[in-house]
Structure formats: C-alpha cells, structure tokens
Enzyme design. Structure first.
Site, PDB file in Angstrom:
ATOM      1  N   HIS A  40      29.387  -3.844   3.246  1.00 53.42           N
ATOM      2  CA  HIS A  40      28.921  -5.084   2.619  1.00 53.42           C
ATOM      3  C   HIS A  40      29.629  -6.202   3.565  1.00 53.42           C
ATOM      4  O   HIS A  40      30.949  -6.245   3.565  1.00 53.42           O
ATOM      5  CB  HIS A  40      29.769  -5.271   0.995  1.00 53.42           C
TER       6      HIS A  40
ATOM      7  N   ASN B  76      25.448 -12.276  -4.229  1.00 55.78           N
ATOM      8  CA  ASN B  76      26.292 -12.182  -3.137  1.00 55.78           C
ATOM      9  C   ASN B  76      25.426 -11.033  -2.394  1.00 55.78           C
ATOM     10  O   ASN B  76      25.398  -9.745  -2.912  1.00 55.78           O
ATOM     11  CB  ASN B  76      28.015 -11.624  -3.512  1.00 55.78           C
TER      12      ASN B  76
ATOM     13  N   ASP C 282      19.862  -3.487  -4.563  1.00 54.89           N
ATOM     14  CA  ASP C 282      21.071  -4.316  -4.951  1.00 54.89           C
ATOM     15  C   ASP C 282      21.030  -4.691  -6.522  1.00 54.89           C
ATOM     16  O   ASP C 282      21.431  -5.806  -6.993  1.00 54.89           O
ATOM     17  CB  ASP C 282      21.735  -5.510  -4.317  1.00 54.89           C
TER      18      ASP C 282
ATOM     19  N   HIS D 254      24.501  -7.538 -15.378  1.00 56.62           N
ATOM     20  CA  HIS D 254      25.687  -8.044 -16.077  1.00 56.62           C
ATOM     21  C   HIS D 254      25.299  -8.174 -17.397  1.00 56.62           C
ATOM     22  O   HIS D 254      24.094  -8.816 -17.758  1.00 56.62           O
ATOM     23  CB  HIS D 254      25.925  -9.443 -15.412  1.00 56.62           C
TER      24      HIS D 254
HETATM   25 ZN   LIG Z   1      27.028  -6.015  -1.558  1.00 53.23          ZN
END
Ligand SMILES: [Zn+2]
Length: 467
Positions: free
Chosen positions: A204, A303, A330, A334
């Site tokens: 990352h 992100n 990704d 949430h």
């Molecule tokens: Zn990431």
C-alpha cells in the site's frame, strides 16, 4: 429423479452434483459453444457437450442433467480478487467472511484474498487459519487470507511470514494494506524473506509523512475545499523506492491500487527493466475523480484518494496495455455510522465486489479499450497467476476446473446498495445505472449463483443462512 445429494462422512462433506449443460453462451464473447460440466470440471465443449448430456439423460432420465439457458450470455473464467476486506475477525458489524463471500459470489468472484487488517490482525498462523477455515465453511467462494508483513501492522517488526506460509492457509501474499510498510529496511527484509517460499509483498504505497492528516487528492479541488491534500508524489515515491528494492534483492512486488499517472509510468519503467513487479487498479479509480469530493459526501472518501481525470485516463490506458496487470476491488465495507458523518470523521473505503464487473465493462469494454478476453486476463487469469492458484483463472477448456461465470452484457441495472449482500452500504455507485450483470457463478461445478441470485454454497448454505 436424480438430485444433488450431500452426505457427511467423518466430518467431511461429500457432494454429488447434478451435471450441468450450459447452452448457447459465447466463450469470452467470441464463438458460441455449449459447455458440459460434471464432477467439478468442464467435461465437454461445443457439439460434444450436448451429446454428452443426451447420453446421460438417455441412461438416467431427464433429470440427470440440469440445463442452464445461456443464450446471449458470455462465459468467462471466475473472477479472482487480490484485494478484499472481509473484516472478520473483529469487525463483524462491518462484514463477515460469510457476508463478504456472498457478495463475492454475486459479483462473479470464485476466489478472493482477505486483507490482513482485521482485529486481531492476520499476522500469525492462527489468524490466517481461522479466516481460511471460515471461508471453507461458507463455501460461496474461495477465501485466501493475506498475511500481515509486520506485527500488528505497526511497521516495527516482521510478522511470522514463514509460519503463515507453512500454515494450512498456505499464505503467499503479504501486505500491511491500509498502512504502508514505510521503513525501507523492513521492506527489504520482507522482500528477501518471502523469496524462500515463492511469496510476494503487496504494498500500500503511501509515504506517511507526506500524507499526514490528508483528506483527499492534493490539487486545485483540495485548495478550493480547504481539505488537507494527499499528493501524488506520496504514492509515486514509495513505488519508485520499492521497485528499486525489489530489483536489488531480486524479489517480487505487487503494487496495490495504483491511482496516479506517475505511478503507471514508474511501473512501466520497472517492467521495461525486467523488475518483477505487478500492479492493480480498483474499479472506482477507473471511473470517479476528485470532483466528486465537492459534494462532501463521505462515500467518496477513499485511500488512495480519487484523483484527476488525467489520472483516470492514464489508469485506463495502463490497464489496457498491460502495464497494470489486474483489477483489485479494494472492497472496504464500513458500518453506516462510520460513513454517514462529517467528512473529516468518516472512514476511508468503498464497497466494490458486487459492482466491479459492471464498472470495468462500462469503463473498459464498452469504450473499446479492451475485449472480454482481455477482461478475463485482468480479472481472473493474471490475479490467479500472481497469487499462485493453479486451479483458478484457467481457460474455458475441456478438463479444466469449473470455476466460471455467465455474464449478461446487455443488462442495465441501477445500483442499490441496500440490496447488496455485503453488509457495507458505502457504494459510490449508488443510484448510478451501470451495464452488465453476473447471472451465474459456478464454483467447483456448482451454480452458487444463478439468475443473479444466491443458490446454495458448496457446503450447502442457502441464501437465508444467518450471515
Ligand atoms: Zn490499501
């Protein structure tokens, strides 16, 4: 009448699956060919498939074969996601292996890789074995745990990489995703260590000091909105460092969610020099730009951040020309309270498993940038190769494992997150009309999804099983 039966023998589920005849689909969007599937494999293709089914029915009656009418549908190998957040253990309010696996199956994935930033972190053999076992018990898709690079994702000490590799989960992919392994000495050691068992590090890429407090892409929009910016160079500097480290120690690097034009150029440069690097792009970075942030709707907080239209263009080109190897969702569910709040407080991340195919069709296939065969490369063949799963991402050919999907490219759907199987409601595509739908997902010869709905998992779980 012959039916799918399940008996449990010494704790092991033995399945006898009704063979499938899939008629009328076009393989990779090219030639039309029937498929005959039995005992978890593609047994016959083309005219042979119908003949095989006919023989079986003559012998055992009309129910000996289940027919799936796939007229107008495209058959593709099951998709493989290298970048999924399943949240279990620890954040079962956000997602569980069960709920995330269902979302994966509905999205056309026959294998996903569960990132290590659970609680506890997947930094020991015990935790990766737990996640792996939960995946096997669900049976909607294959779940391969990703091991953490550092203990607790703290970036201070290498995790037990060897023990995770030797565990029953056989981890080969290691990542502190969510956090960058920013210490170059640790990154070097990790790259060296995983060589002994054919593993790789998925980075990352985010230089932490350059992104302290960052809320969105750094540029004109962040200046206007008064939000602290996340400069492209914070991603690019780490990628440049890591490809050089990878070259130096002759190891293997995977770059997660490349999001800038400069990152694509660095990966291209590294590949031209023969450095063993692969890269992924998310569906959302192929379509959304920083302009969305003007709404201050935290569903767009992610992100790496949404970038500029120029970056989106470069990412599409990079994916089309092979600089970027794979699509990685990704998928980051949430709980609602972490996304439906003030921008600064909101968590970063978006759901993606159930919309990935549609977004990639919309941005790459319908625009003429790639055909369905190339789609199969970036969504299935390459990710399976990178992760080292020789039974996934296989060609649609006789004798191959039956992990495949049937896609209706003509379908158009309005995205309604409340109807998704993931627990996350944080889809940035909510309300958007997108093309394409996964109609059927076949995992190891069983249609775990059919008519766009969950059927029965490999372990016999049904759609109403408590997630
Ligand atoms: Zn990431």
């Amino acid at each position: 009448m012959r039916q799918t039966t399940e008996t449990t023998e010494a704790g092991r589920t033995i399945r006898e699956e009704t063979p499938l005849l899939i008629s009328g689909s076009s393989l990779y969007g090219e030639e039309r060919a029937d498929l005959f599937i039995a005992e978890g494999r593609i047994r016959a293709l083309g005219p042979e498939a119908a003949a095989e089914a006919k023989r079986l029915m003559a012998e055992h009656g009309p129910d000996a074969v289940r027919r799936i009418d796939a007229e107008g549908l495209i058959a593709l190998p099951g998709m493989v996601d290298l970048h999924t957040h399943l949240r279990e253990p620890g954040r079962e309010d956000a997602e569980t292996v069960e709920s995330g696996s269902r979302a994966a199956a509905l999205g056309g994935f026959t294998a996903v890789h569960a990132m290590a930033n659970s609680s506890p972190v997947a930094d020991t053999a015990g935790v990766v074995e737990q996640v792996h076992r939960l995946g096997l018990e669900s049976g909607w898709t294959e779940v391969h745990p990703v091991g953490a690079v550092t203990v607790g994702l703290a970036g201070e000490q290498l995790a037990e990489l060897g023990a995770m590799a030797d565990s029953s989960a056989q981890v080969r992919m290691f990542s502190d995703d969510g956090i960058c392994v920013h210490n170059p000495v640790l990154m070097r050691r990790a790259l060296e260590y995983v060589k002994s068992f054919g593993g790789f590090i998925a980075q990352h890429a985010q230089e932490p000091l350059l992104t302290d407090g960052a809320q969105m892409n750094e540029g004109c929009v962040s200046a206007v909105l008064g939000l602290p910016g996340w400069p492209a160079v914070a991603e690019e500097a780490i990628i440049a460092r890591d490809v050089l480290l990878t070259q130096h120690v002759e190891s293997r690097l995977h770059v997660c969610h490349v999001s800038t034009k400069g990152s694509v150029e660095i990966v291209r440069w590294a590949k031209e020099r023969g450095i063993d690097v692969t890269a992924e792009v998310t569906p959302h970075h192929l379509i959304l730009t920083e302009e969305m942030v003007r709404s201050f709707n935290p569903v767009y907080k992610v992100n790496p951040p949404l970038r500029t239209a120029e970056d989106v263009h470069a990412l599409r080109e990079g994916l089309a020309d092979g600089t970027i190897d794979v699509i990685g969702t990704d998928h980051a569910p949430h709980p609602t309270q972490l996304k439906e709040c003030e921008w600064h407080q909101a968590a970063m991340g978006m759901t993606g498993l159930e919309t990935a195919l549609s977004v990639v069709q919309h941005t790459m296939v319908d625009t003429g940038l790639m055909d369905w065969r190339r789609f199969a490369e970036v969504s299935s063949v390459r990710p399976a190769e990178i992760a080292g799963h020789p039974h996934q991402g296989r060609p649609l050919a006789v004798g191959e494992p039956a992990h495949l999907i049937l896609v209706d490219p003509q379908a158009r759907r309005t995205v309604r997150p409340e109807e998704h199987a993931t627990k996350g409601r944080n889809s940035p595509f909510s309300g958007m009309e997108l093309p394409g739908q996964v109609r059927t997902t076949i995992l190891a010869g069983r249609a775990v999804v059919d008519e766009g709905a969950l059927q029965r998992s490999l372990t016999g779980r049904k759609a109403d099983h408590r997630a």
